[in-house]
Scaffold this motif. Sequence first.
Motif, short mmCIF file in Angstrom:
data_model
loop_
_atom_site.label_atom_id
_atom_site.label_comp_id
_atom_site.label_asym_id
_atom_site.label_seq_id
_atom_site.Cartn_x
_atom_site.Cartn_y
_atom_site.Cartn_z
N THR A 147 26.32 35.05 32.79
CA THR A 147 26.99 33.80 32.46
C THR A 147 27.62 33.88 31.09
O THR A 147 28.75 33.41 30.87
CB THR A 147 26.00 32.63 32.53
OG1 THR A 147 25.43 32.56 33.83
CG2 THR A 147 26.69 31.32 32.22
N VAL A 148 26.91 34.47 30.13
CA VAL A 148 27.44 34.62 28.78
C VAL A 148 28.69 35.48 28.79
O VAL A 148 29.71 35.16 28.17
CB VAL A 148 26.36 35.21 27.85
CG1 VAL A 148 26.97 35.55 26.49
CG2 VAL A 148 25.20 34.26 27.69
N VAL B 121 37.15 33.33 27.25
CA VAL B 121 37.65 32.07 26.72
C VAL B 121 37.23 31.88 25.27
O VAL B 121 38.05 31.50 24.41
CB VAL B 121 37.15 30.89 27.58
CG1 VAL B 121 37.61 29.56 26.99
CG2 VAL B 121 37.64 31.03 29.01
N VAL B 122 35.96 32.17 24.99
CA VAL B 122 35.44 31.99 23.63
C VAL B 122 36.17 32.90 22.64
O VAL B 122 36.60 32.47 21.57
CB VAL B 122 33.92 32.27 23.60
CG1 VAL B 122 33.40 32.24 22.17
CG2 VAL B 122 33.18 31.26 24.45
N VAL C 172 40.02 33.79 18.21
CA VAL C 172 41.14 34.55 17.65
C VAL C 172 42.32 33.63 17.36
O VAL C 172 42.98 33.74 16.30
CB VAL C 172 41.55 35.68 18.61
CG1 VAL C 172 42.85 36.34 18.15
CG2 VAL C 172 40.45 36.72 18.70
N ALA C 173 42.59 32.70 18.28
CA ALA C 173 43.72 31.78 18.08
C ALA C 173 43.50 30.91 16.85
O ALA C 173 44.40 30.75 16.01
CB ALA C 173 43.91 30.92 19.32
N VAL C 174 42.30 30.34 16.72
CA VAL C 174 42.00 29.49 15.56
C VAL C 174 42.08 30.29 14.27
O VAL C 174 42.66 29.86 13.25
CB VAL C 174 40.62 28.83 15.72
CG1 VAL C 174 40.20 28.11 14.44
CG2 VAL C 174 40.62 27.87 16.89
N ALA C 175 41.48 31.50 14.30
CA ALA C 175 41.48 32.33 13.10
C ALA C 175 42.90 32.73 12.70
O ALA C 175 43.23 32.77 11.50
CB ALA C 175 40.62 33.57 13.33
N GLY D 205 40.13 39.18 25.24
CA GLY D 205 39.89 38.27 26.36
C GLY D 205 39.89 38.99 27.69
O GLY D 205 38.89 38.99 28.42
N PRO D 206 41.00 39.63 28.07
CA PRO D 206 40.98 40.38 29.35
C PRO D 206 40.02 41.56 29.33
O PRO D 206 39.53 41.97 30.39
CB PRO D 206 42.43 40.85 29.50
CG PRO D 206 43.03 40.75 28.13
CD PRO D 206 42.34 39.59 27.47
#
Length: 362
Positions: free
Chosen positions: A11-12, A18-19, A24-27, A44-45
């Motif tokens: 699950t993790v 997504v996490v 990365v986008a925020v950073a 991500g991929p």
Amino acid sequence: MTDQKPPSSRTVLSSMPVVVMAIVAVADVVAGPGVGFLPLVSLGPAFSGLVGGWRRTAVFGLVALVLCVGLGLYDGLFEERRGFTAMAAVAGVTAIGVAAAVMRSRREAELASVRSIAEVAQRVLLRPVPLTAGPLQAAVSYTSAVAEARIGGDLYEVVASPHGIRVIVGDVQGKGLAAVETAALVLGAFREAAHDEPDLVGLGERLERSVARELEGEKFVTAILAEIGTRQEAVFLNYGHPAPMVVRRDGAVDFPRPPAHALPLGLGVHGTEGPKPYRVDFAPGDQLLLYTDGVTEARDDEGRFYPVGERAHLLKDPHAHRALEALRADLAQHSDGPPHDDAAMLLLRYHGHEEGKSVPTG
């Protein structure tokens, strides 16, 4: 209040794409174009390819590519090569992730097929023992030392023959497919000879000849043969195997041993005298436990062997299968880590004809 279960590793890993892309986008937005976080969107991929199928990986790759374009435009990276380099990195990692997901799916399908075949082989090699055989109830437990395997080098069988209930429990030297092949040989010879041979000694001699013809070098099989007839006694023939455990109706425990040591099957030399049969009282209410050395040689974290005789009280449950399962669970708790050897246990209970076959066996 209900307990919260910790998320599984799968699950993790499923949530990681997504996490990671969100972090990365925020950073990247916070740090600006000078830091160079953008190529990390390809993680991500990459994470998706670890657990997801190729379609899921391709979707995350497309999302990562769109995110890469958006952040590249925001940072103004397409005015130079950095934006195109980041896109190429995302596309390359996505392609590798898709290929890895396809290969993993094929391996999983092959493994599922092999497991299915192994289960069929198990049913042929180690058939379920009858719940009742004459005056006996029977239950069996098998734990393989090979990870996720259900069969190995230990063997057992119960045959209701015209000459009485005949039983074998044995342990093949070594592990793996070679041990399974030898176990199949021994069981095939026993099943045939158990019906034909009028006495237990003849059965043992025939088994010895069959094994000696097939085994090469110094390979061998320790085994104990038992015969329970109508005289309320058990006759044993021991080929270098651990002594059986007899639990009396009053709870007393005994380990009847042969009058003389005998070599295992496959090591008998021409002219060498085989094992001598010996008899033990076996009356209604008594229990007989046959096992392999994977039981008695299991060690705890201090190196102490499993004291099977001290655990005889675990066999008090009126259901034979539940009683043996309790002993198996105790053995697993005693062992320090995963088992180092196959462990087979066969429990026989003398319930007597007068008690009928309505006694549940679990």
